[in-house]
Scaffold this motif. Structure first.
Motif, PDB file in Angstrom:
ATOM      1  N   GLY A  79       0.484   2.008  -3.844  1.00 51.35           N
ATOM      2  CA  GLY A  79      -0.846   2.589  -3.699  1.00 51.35           C
ATOM      3  C   GLY A  79      -1.961   1.746  -4.259  1.00 51.35           C
ATOM      4  O   GLY A  79      -2.959   1.479  -3.581  1.00 51.35           O
ATOM      5  N   GLN A  80      -1.825   1.292  -5.504  1.00 56.06           N
ATOM      6  CA  GLN A  80      -2.885   0.498  -6.123  1.00 56.06           C
ATOM      7  C   GLN A  80      -2.279  -0.558  -7.038  1.00 56.06           C
ATOM      8  O   GLN A  80      -1.281  -0.318  -7.706  1.00 56.06           O
ATOM      9  CB  GLN A  80      -3.847   1.390  -6.902  1.00 56.06           C
ATOM     10  CG  GLN A  80      -5.156   0.716  -7.259  1.00 56.06           C
ATOM     11  CD  GLN A  80      -6.202   1.717  -7.697  1.00 56.06           C
ATOM     12  OE1 GLN A  80      -6.132   2.258  -8.797  1.00 56.06           O
ATOM     13  NE2 GLN A  80      -7.187   1.971  -6.851  1.00 56.06           N
ATOM     14  N   GLY A  93      -8.049  -1.628   0.309  1.00 51.27           N
ATOM     15  CA  GLY A  93      -8.228  -0.821  -0.889  1.00 51.27           C
ATOM     16  C   GLY A  93      -7.055  -0.842  -1.844  1.00 51.27           C
ATOM     17  O   GLY A  93      -6.933   0.029  -2.708  1.00 51.27           O
ATOM     18  N   LEU A  94      -6.185  -1.838  -1.708  1.00 48.52           N
ATOM     19  CA  LEU A  94      -4.991  -1.905  -2.555  1.00 48.52           C
ATOM     20  C   LEU A  94      -5.334  -2.258  -4.009  1.00 48.52           C
ATOM     21  O   LEU A  94      -4.673  -1.803  -4.933  1.00 48.52           O
ATOM     22  CB  LEU A  94      -4.018  -2.940  -1.980  1.00 48.52           C
ATOM     23  CG  LEU A  94      -2.725  -3.193  -2.741  1.00 48.52           C
ATOM     24  CD1 LEU A  94      -1.857  -1.947  -2.767  1.00 48.52           C
ATOM     25  CD2 LEU A  94      -1.951  -4.358  -2.111  1.00 48.52           C
ATOM     26  N   ALA A 129      -7.112  -2.341  -7.601  1.00 48.16           N
ATOM     27  CA  ALA A 129      -7.837  -1.439  -8.493  1.00 48.16           C
ATOM     28  C   ALA A 129      -9.247  -1.969  -8.740  1.00 48.16           C
ATOM     29  O   ALA A 129      -9.501  -3.171  -8.578  1.00 48.16           O
ATOM     30  CB  ALA A 129      -7.078  -1.312  -9.817  1.00 48.16           C
ATOM     31  N   ASP A 156      -3.039  -3.496 -10.066  1.00 43.29           N
ATOM     32  CA  ASP A 156      -3.948  -3.934 -11.127  1.00 43.29           C
ATOM     33  C   ASP A 156      -3.975  -5.455 -11.269  1.00 43.29           C
ATOM     34  O   ASP A 156      -5.003  -6.024 -11.635  1.00 43.29           O
ATOM     35  CB  ASP A 156      -3.524  -3.313 -12.458  1.00 43.29           C
ATOM     36  CG  ASP A 156      -3.593  -1.797 -12.405  1.00 43.29           C
ATOM     37  OD1 ASP A 156      -4.702  -1.250 -12.512  1.00 43.29           O
ATOM     38  OD2 ASP A 156      -2.526  -1.163 -12.228  1.00 43.29           O
ATOM     39  N   ARG A 208       0.844  -1.206   0.000  1.00 45.08           N
ATOM     40  CA  ARG A 208       0.000   0.000   0.000  1.00 45.08           C
ATOM     41  C   ARG A 208       0.876   1.253   0.000  1.00 45.08           C
ATOM     42  O   ARG A 208       0.589   2.221  -0.715  1.00 45.08           O
ATOM     43  CB  ARG A 208      -0.901  -0.014   1.234  1.00 45.08           C
ATOM     44  CG  ARG A 208      -2.001   1.035   1.206  1.00 45.08           C
ATOM     45  CD  ARG A 208      -3.158   0.557   0.347  1.00 45.08           C
ATOM     46  NE  ARG A 208      -4.276   1.475   0.405  1.00 45.08           N
ATOM     47  CZ  ARG A 208      -4.481   2.486  -0.440  1.00 45.08           C
ATOM     48  NH1 ARG A 208      -3.629   2.724  -1.411  1.00 45.08           N
ATOM     49  NH2 ARG A 208      -5.541   3.253  -0.329  1.00 45.08           N
ATOM     50  N   ALA A 234      -9.191  -4.972 -10.913  1.00 41.59           N
ATOM     51  CA  ALA A 234      -8.019  -5.810 -10.641  1.00 41.59           C
ATOM     52  C   ALA A 234      -8.267  -7.268 -10.997  1.00 41.59           C
ATOM     53  O   ALA A 234      -9.388  -7.778 -10.919  1.00 41.59           O
ATOM     54  CB  ALA A 234      -7.627  -5.691  -9.172  1.00 41.59           C
TER      55      ALA A 234
END
Length: 292
Positions: free
Chosen positions: A81-82, A126-127, A129, A84, A77, A132
């Motif tokens: 941040g995010q 919330g990692l 997408a 896919d 994280r 994802a």
């Protein structure tokens, strides 16, 4: 086009590193996860050489340690941040019975419990997408798996006094495939989860495993593929322009394939999913899609 990020566990060599190379070539930024700091540094150096300007991060975690898995999720994280694409590739077939500090059988811990745990932590923080893809590496040896349809052992501890390396490994992979099928019905709309069977691979995995797995691999060496070729199916699932169907499916040789009959048992899949969540102290996610 916005940049995409893929996380690959077990990326120090073999299949994991081959998948990382394929995804880098396709334009992904990569987070390679290895077991220790030394292998992480070496893996990053190797991958950067062919990164063509794409970001390469390397993190390390002992994935049979539940606290280390939690720490890895937090590091991911903070690092990217995010995500896919999450490729749960790390695995092993231990020659004898052993337990983690949490009391789980080692082969089940690494091949089933850890990918389940990391995936759910990524979902919860919330990692992942909105679109994802979660890709869990499977194995044809799951056909050798044995799960009680009424009381499936998802932690492997029932094998303490009757350990069979190939059967235990196959059982862990079977449990993971069933849980992946159930997870697909519980993901937010837009996300997908798959089981990818890369086939027999010419790597050090089987040699390091020892026991019957090493023997079986030596007998079948003529059929083994190099890692770059074995990476085709998981890489295809990650790179496809639209999410492959079916969600929750089992893929081999680049296409959706029918798994063994036991893996098609929807009630068993639900039970394995719920028991795994409970074993890890996680809340089972409610079904959001109709059962296939």
């Amino acid at each position: 086009m916005s940049r995409r990020t893929a996380v690959i566990t077990g990326a120090a060599g073999g299949l994991g590193q081959a998948i990382a190379r394929r995804l880098l070539a396709d334009g992904f930024d990569i987070v390679a996860v290895t077991r220790n700091a030394r292998s992480a540094a070496a893996t990053r150096e190797t991958l950067v050489a062919g990164a063509h300007g794409h970001a390469v991060h390397a993190l390390h975690a002992d994935l049979v340690d539940r606290d280390a898995v939690r720490a890895l999720a937090a590091q991911l994280r903070d690092t990217v941040g995010q995500v896919d694409v999450l490729v749960n590739n790390a695995g092993a077939a231990f020659a004898g019975y052993g337990e983690t500090t949490d009391g789980m059988e080692l082969t089940h811990a690494l091949n089933h419990l850890t990918p389940f745990h990391l995936t759910h932590l990524a979902l919860d923080n919330g990692l992942l997408a909105p679109d994802a893809r979660i890709i869990n590496i499977s194995s044809g040896l799951m056909a050798r798996g044995r799960l009680d349809r009424g009381e499936p052992d998802v932690t492997g501890i029932s094998w303490r006094h009757r350990y069979s390396q190939i059967t235990v490994y196959g059982t862990a992979k079977l449990a993971n495939l069933l849980a992946t099928t159930a997870l697909a019905d519980r993901l937010p709309g837009g996300m997908s989860a798959y089981s990818a069977d890369p086939g027999v691979i010419r790597t050090g995995f089987h040699t390091k495993a020892g026991g019957l797995v090493k023997l079986a691999s030596s007998l079948g060496a003529i059929m083994a593929q190099p890692p770059a070729k074995a990476a085709h199916t998981p890489a295809l699932l990650a790179m496809a322009g639209t999410s492959p169907t079916p969600n929750g499916g089992y893929f081999a040789k680049g296409a959706a394939t029918t798994p063994p009959k036991t893996a098609l048992d929807a009630d068993l899949a639900t039970l394995v999913y719920e028991r795994t969540a409970r074993a890890l102290g996680l809340a089972a996610r409610p079904a959001t899609a109709p059962r296939r």
